[in-house]
Structure formats: structure tokens, C-alpha cells
Write an enzyme that holds these catalytic residues in place. Structure first.
Site, short mmCIF file in Angstrom:
data_model
loop_
_atom_site.label_atom_id
_atom_site.label_comp_id
_atom_site.label_asym_id
_atom_site.label_seq_id
_atom_site.Cartn_x
_atom_site.Cartn_y
_atom_site.Cartn_z
N CYS A 1 15.71 40.72 7.30
CA CYS A 1 15.74 40.40 6.07
C CYS A 1 17.18 40.67 5.16
O CYS A 1 16.90 40.87 4.00
CB CYS A 1 14.52 41.08 5.20
SG CYS A 1 14.96 42.59 5.40
N GLU A 2 18.16 40.84 5.72
CA GLU A 2 19.36 40.97 5.06
C GLU A 2 20.46 40.36 5.94
O GLU A 2 20.19 40.05 7.19
CB GLU A 2 19.75 42.46 4.74
CG GLU A 2 19.93 43.24 6.02
CD GLU A 2 20.15 44.73 5.54
OE1 GLU A 2 21.34 44.86 5.25
OE2 GLU A 2 19.37 45.60 5.70
N GLY B 1 32.29 57.24 27.33
CA GLY B 1 30.96 56.57 27.29
C GLY B 1 31.05 55.08 27.55
O GLY B 1 30.23 54.43 28.53
#
Ligand code: LLP
Length: 403
Positions: A332-333, A265
Site C-alpha cells: 500500500c505504498e 555474508g
């Protein structure tokens, strides 16, 4: 040929399509595949691109047109591969913890299937008996891979049938006369040590006498590609030589023409992808300078999820003197891409480029914070083409039942 995209290409794409933006390079994917073909002189070795890394159908088309096969991890990936025009005989489906209906659908579609539990093998036997060939995924109890989250072959891993349960596997096989054509082992991602693959060959050696119908030994994926400047990936020439040698020995020992399969991959697409984002805000706090971007872990989760390193450069001003930055997102973190990284001096509005963004970048993106997923662009023959647009506000509502 050393295929690479120039900063002029990347800047032009950002100009045309906006940011944040994923940009891929078809010729680089082709170069990686050619590299594999060169190293594995056994003409029968087959490579199946593990499309979980990046499933955009235009990328899959590039993969198909260069003659590579495809490995799928869900029935939907199988359907995408068929949609793109892969022949079922060139599609492999390596299932994990799936309901038997997915396996049965895949078998009916005529693709190769690897089963990874005794329970699903029993159901396979009940439904198909000896009528269809199948692969079984073995857990070899080997620790390998870049970190625990991407290690899949150890003795606490959910993947595969534990090698210690071979008797049970054998009795199910005999009960239904199942035609086990493939033995499969995938021990993890970012495996630099070639010896890990040879260890798989040793495990195959212990199993082959018990499975006389086996023709294929599937070594999975997991080749390491360089992420940090100066870092080495898996030594592909050595891997090719060692696997060729092991395959020859096993074929002679068992008097069978055994064929090796691989499922790369990252190796195929990681280095062919770039992620471009704009610096919205510069903020200083003591000795720290934050560069706050118009993206976040919603678009590239690997640094926060795996502590993965992605090389970052200043695409707008690559020649400015280096300065230390904490490169952060707008979520927001805490979504830090790099905690303390030397980057050519940044001004607000500059574009930054993340390397190795082709594998598990866009593919693991989400709409967290109701933000839009970015667009994706493919460069081929020097032309940039949009291969998926960015979300628009309506997209956030598409699946939701109207009020
Ligand atoms: N075959 C099987 C059965 C796999 O489970 C995987 C990856 C591959 C092949 C391809 O492995 P690769 O050549 O890409 O290393 N999201 C993580 C990687 C998870 C890999 C999951 N399975 C990351 O971003 O590092």
C-alpha cells in the site's frame, strides 16, 4: 565448476511450491567458499559466514558441512548455530549495542566474542578478568561500502571503539588484565576496493604493539559481489594476495603467528539465491508500463531501502523482445523494484526472477500489510527441497493474544 541454477530448475520450483518463492542453490554456496579457500593460501585464514544474510537452518547446515565457520550478530543467531551443530569454537559473535547479559551468555557458551564498546569491555573485565580471551571491534574512521546505510567504519558510525580512544581501551585492558586475542574491523558492505582491507591492516599495525596477546586480525566481511550484468565484484585474487602479504609482514614484524579472519555474508549467499514472483497486473500510463507483482517490499526490501539493483528477467518468456517496465509490488505504498527496466516482454501471469536474492532478501522480509512471508526452497544435488513454508492465515494470529 560454475554452479548455477537453470530456468528449468527455477520454473519447476515455482510450479511445485508456488510464488512468491525464494530459491537457493547449495552448490553455488560451496563454490563461493572454495573460491575463498583458493585465494587465501595462508592455510590458517578462517572464514566465518555472516549468517545475518540468511539464517535458515538448512542453509546453515550446508555452510557447516562444507567446513566453514559462522559469524553471528545476536545471541539468537548463536543459538541457531549451536542448534545446527556448529562447535562453539567455530562460532563468532560480533556484538553491537547489546546488553552485557548477551555477551556474558555468549562467553559462557564458549563462542568467540567481539566487543564493540568501552562500556561492555569494562563489564567484561569485571566479570571475566583475564580468564577468557576476547576480541575488540575498532572503528577505524574509514569511509567504505556501497552506500551510507551499509557503511560502518566512518567517524560518525555507531560501530566499534573509535581508534582515537585507544588510550581508554588500553587502560581498561590493563586494569582487568583482559586477554585481548582479536582485533576486529568491519568497515561496510559491498567494498570493491581492496585497499580498504589493507587500510585495516595499517590500523592493526598501529595497535599491535599495545596488545601483545593479540593473535587474530579479523577483517570483517563486505566483499562486493556483482549485481548488475557486467559488473565486477571485489577482485578476490588480489585481495587474497594483498592480505596474505600484509599478514606475513605483520607476523614477522611482531614475531607472532597472526591469523586472519573474515566474515563474508553477501559473498557466500547473494548469488546463490533467486526470488520468483508472478505478474498479477499490467497497467499503462502514458509511456509507462507497470508490471504489478504478487509480492512487494515486504519480501524484498533492498531496492526501496538501499536503492539496490537486482537484475530481473522474465522466467516464463526469457526470449521475447525487450520492453521497458516499472516493476512494482502490491504493497500500500510505493514499492518499486525497478523504475525503468528493459525486460523480455511481459504478459500477465508470467513469472519474473530477481537475481542476487540470497543475501538480505528473505532475511529482511516482514508481514507488512498482513501478507504472508514466502516459502524458501533449497536445490542440492539437483533436488528441490522446501526449507521453510509460506505463512498461512493462522500464522498471522500465532503471536497475538486471542480476543
Ligand atoms: N561482519 C559484520 C560485523 C557485519 O556487520 C556484516 C554486515 C558482515 C560481517 C557481513 O557483511 P557482508 O559480507 O554481507 O557485506 N542489509 C544490507 C547489508 C547490511 C550488512 C550488515 N552487516 C544489504 O542488504 O545490503
Amino acid at each position: 565448476m560454475n554452479a548455477s541454477l537453470s530456468y528449468a530448475h527455477l520454473n519447476a520450483a515455482a510450479q511445485t511450491f508456488g510464488t512468491p518463492l525464494y530459491v537457493y542453490h547449495a552448490e553455488k554456496i560451496e563454490q563461493q567458499y572454495q573460491n575463498l579457500l583458493t585465494q587465501f593460501e595462508l592455510t590458517q585464514t578462517r572464514f566465518f559466514y555472516a549468517c545475518k544474510a540468511l539464517t535458515n537452518i538448512h542453509i546453515l547446515k550446508v555452510i557447516k558441512e562444507m567446513g566453514c565457520n559462522i559469524d553471528c550478530s545476536s545471541i539468537n543467531e548463536v543459538k541457531l548455530a549451536l542448534h545446527v551443530g556448529f562447535l562453539p569454537s567455530n562460532i563468532l559473535y560480533t556484538s553491537n549495542s547489546v546488553g552485557f547479559d548477551e555477551i556474558s551468555t555468549a562467553v559462557e557458551l564458549g563462542v568467540h566474542v567481539n566487543i564493540d564498546s568501552l562500556s561492555n569491555l569494562e563489564k567484561f573485565g569485571q566479570q571475566f578478568g583475564a580468564s577468557k580471551a576476547v576480541g575488540v571491534r575498532i572503528r577505524p574512521d574509514v569511509m567504505a561500502g556501497g552506500n551510507l546505510k551499509i557503511s560502518t567504519g566512518h567517524d560518525k558510525s555507531k560501530f566499534g571503539i573509535p581508534v582515537a580512544q585507544m588510550d581508554a581501551l588500553k587502560s581498561i585492558q590493563e586494569k582487568y588484565k583482559i586477554n585481548v586475542r582479536t582485533l576486529h574491523i568491519h568497515t561496510g558492505s559491498e567494498i570493491k576496493d581492496v585497499a580498504v582491507f589493507i587500510k585495516s591492516a595499517e590500523v592493526f599495525d598501529t595497535l599491535l604493539p599495545h596488545f601483545p596477546t593479540v593473535e587474530v586480525l579479523d577483517f570483517g566481511g563486505g566483499f562486493k559481489v556483482p549485481y548488475e550484468p557486467g559488473e565486477q565484484g571485489t577482485d578476490m585474487a588480489l585481495l587474497g594476495a594483498e592480505v596474505n602479504k600484509a599478514m606475513k609482514q605483520l607476523s614477522e614484524k611482531y614475531g607472532r603467528n597472526l591469523i586472519a579472519w573474515f566474515e563474508p555474508g553477501k559473498f557466500m549467499v547473494s548469488e546463490a539465491g533467486f526470488f520468483i514472483a508472478k505478474v498479477n497486473v499490467l497497467k499503462t500510463s502514458g509511456s509507462l508500463t507497470f508490471a504489478g507483482l504478487n509480492t512487494g517490499l515486504n519480501h524484498l526490501i533492498r531496492p526501496m531501502f538501499y536503492d539496490a539493483y537486482h537484475h530481473i528477467d522474465n522466467l516464463t518468456n526469457p526470449d521475447k523482445p525487450l520492453k521497458q517496465y516499472a516493476v512494482v509490488g502490491n504493497i500500500c505504498e510505493t514499492d518499486t523494484f525497478a523504475w525503468d527496466r528493459a525486460i523480455p516482454t511481459i504478459e500477465e501471469g508470467d513469472l519474473l526472477v530477481f537475481y542476487n536474492a540470497g543475501a538480505y532478501g528473505y532475511e529482511m522480509a516482514s508481514n507488512y500489510n498482513a501478507r504472508f512471508k514466502p516459502a524458501q526452497v533449497l536445490y542440492q544435488n539437483g533436488e528441490a527441497k522446501l526449507i521453510s513454508r509460506a505463512d498461512q492465515f493462522e500464522d498471522l494470529l500465532t503471536l497475538q493474544v486471542p480476543l
